[in-house]
Write a protein that holds these residues in place. Sequence first.
Motif, short mmCIF file in Angstrom:
data_model
loop_
_atom_site.label_atom_id
_atom_site.label_comp_id
_atom_site.label_asym_id
_atom_site.label_seq_id
_atom_site.Cartn_x
_atom_site.Cartn_y
_atom_site.Cartn_z
N GLY A 45 -32.35 52.62 -22.24
CA GLY A 45 -33.27 54.37 -21.53
C GLY A 45 -33.63 55.61 -21.04
O GLY A 45 -34.43 56.23 -21.46
N SER A 53 -38.30 53.72 -25.09
CA SER A 53 -37.62 54.57 -24.36
C SER A 53 -37.64 54.71 -22.97
O SER A 53 -39.29 55.45 -23.03
N SER A 54 -36.79 54.36 -21.96
CA SER A 54 -38.12 55.12 -20.55
C SER A 54 -38.33 56.95 -20.90
O SER A 54 -38.90 57.30 -19.94
N ARG A 57 -41.33 57.27 -22.73
CA ARG A 57 -42.24 57.90 -22.49
C ARG A 57 -42.54 58.45 -21.16
O ARG A 57 -43.44 58.92 -20.97
N ALA A 58 -41.60 58.65 -20.46
CA ALA A 58 -41.29 59.76 -19.19
C ALA A 58 -41.74 61.44 -20.48
O ALA A 58 -42.86 61.97 -19.44
N CYS A 66 -44.09 58.43 -14.19
CA CYS A 66 -43.94 57.28 -15.67
C CYS A 66 -42.98 56.82 -14.90
O CYS A 66 -42.02 57.28 -13.80
N VAL A 68 -39.66 54.55 -15.31
CA VAL A 68 -38.09 54.94 -15.90
C VAL A 68 -37.62 53.28 -15.56
O VAL A 68 -36.82 52.95 -13.89
N SER A 69 -36.66 53.30 -16.90
CA SER A 69 -35.18 52.19 -15.93
C SER A 69 -34.76 53.50 -15.00
O SER A 69 -34.61 54.32 -15.08
N CYS A 72 -31.95 55.93 -17.08
CA CYS A 72 -33.31 56.78 -17.12
C CYS A 72 -32.80 57.80 -15.82
O CYS A 72 -32.49 59.15 -16.14
N SER A 143 -38.90 56.40 -11.27
CA SER A 143 -40.06 57.04 -11.72
C SER A 143 -39.91 58.86 -11.83
O SER A 143 -39.18 59.06 -10.70
#
Length: 316
Positions: A45, A53-54, A57-58, A66, A68-69, A72, A143
């Motif tokens: 994450g 990874s989260s 991506r964020a 976004c 996320v895990s 994260c 998120s």
Amino acid sequence: MNATLCRHRFDAMASTVDVQLCTDDPAAQRIFDRVEAAFAAVERGCSRFLADSSLMRANRAGADWCAVSEPCLQALQAAYLAYACTDGRFDPRVLGDLERLGYAGTFSTVLDSDETVLDSDETVVPDRVGPVWQPEFRTAPPSVRIGLHPVDLGGIAKGVALRRARDLIRSEVSDFCLTAGGDCYLGGGPVDGSPWLVGVEDPAGGSAPRAVLALSDTACATSSVRVRQWRRGGRRLHHLIDPLTGEPADSGLLAVTVTDSDPVWAEVLTKLLFLAGAAAVEARAERLGIAALWFDEDSRFGCSSAMAPAVRWWSR
């Protein structure tokens, strides 16, 4: 039956994780597996070295929401709390600085073979973050809106992994030692009932520890320039970035070690004191009641009054 010391090691988050359990529980392997899974989940994450990874991506989403895990989300919330509590002195928005300084991939890719420095003629341009950080969070589903400046979770993520692993271990075992690189959590004590003894490495590179701490039911974290340093543009650089300048902190310190009940907060406090610098580290530690020890650039040892009871031995 008396408890015995069961031990398991694995690699995660660019560290060797060492788990020692004082237990006669035949289910020790199940605990080891859960710890390994906890670290893997945080790494998936929160790693900046995994494109999917989260966290990354964020970072790419910037000002957009976004998903996320959950690990994260925890790490980002912890990073924002640290940012707010330190009036921005702790600021994770240094990913751009690290990349411009040459630390874009895993540290092994920064280095030339096994050397500790890498030379380059490129000019380093600081990347300043500017405005106040105001991320937004949602918990269901997890998120974030991270903002326009990319974040590096670094030590915060390792602190979250230690915290999650600590909680699952102590739900079943009270006496344990959990280490990940320079950070650890010590639950209870070893088989003989005494505190755990923790060696503090020599930041100047010596093979013997410079201090030994006696610790129980606490976390211990270290920020040091010993390992992650390299050269670029003819300058020696390290990974501890001052968010005010976008440059490696020129603090006059080699390392700071802090103990705290929370592994995440211990990590934050090491950075806060390292950025305070050799001239102010003692006053800040005393004012905030932080249990800390440190070594300056001349390798001289310093210790706060809150840390002194834990220092079993130290070397000049």
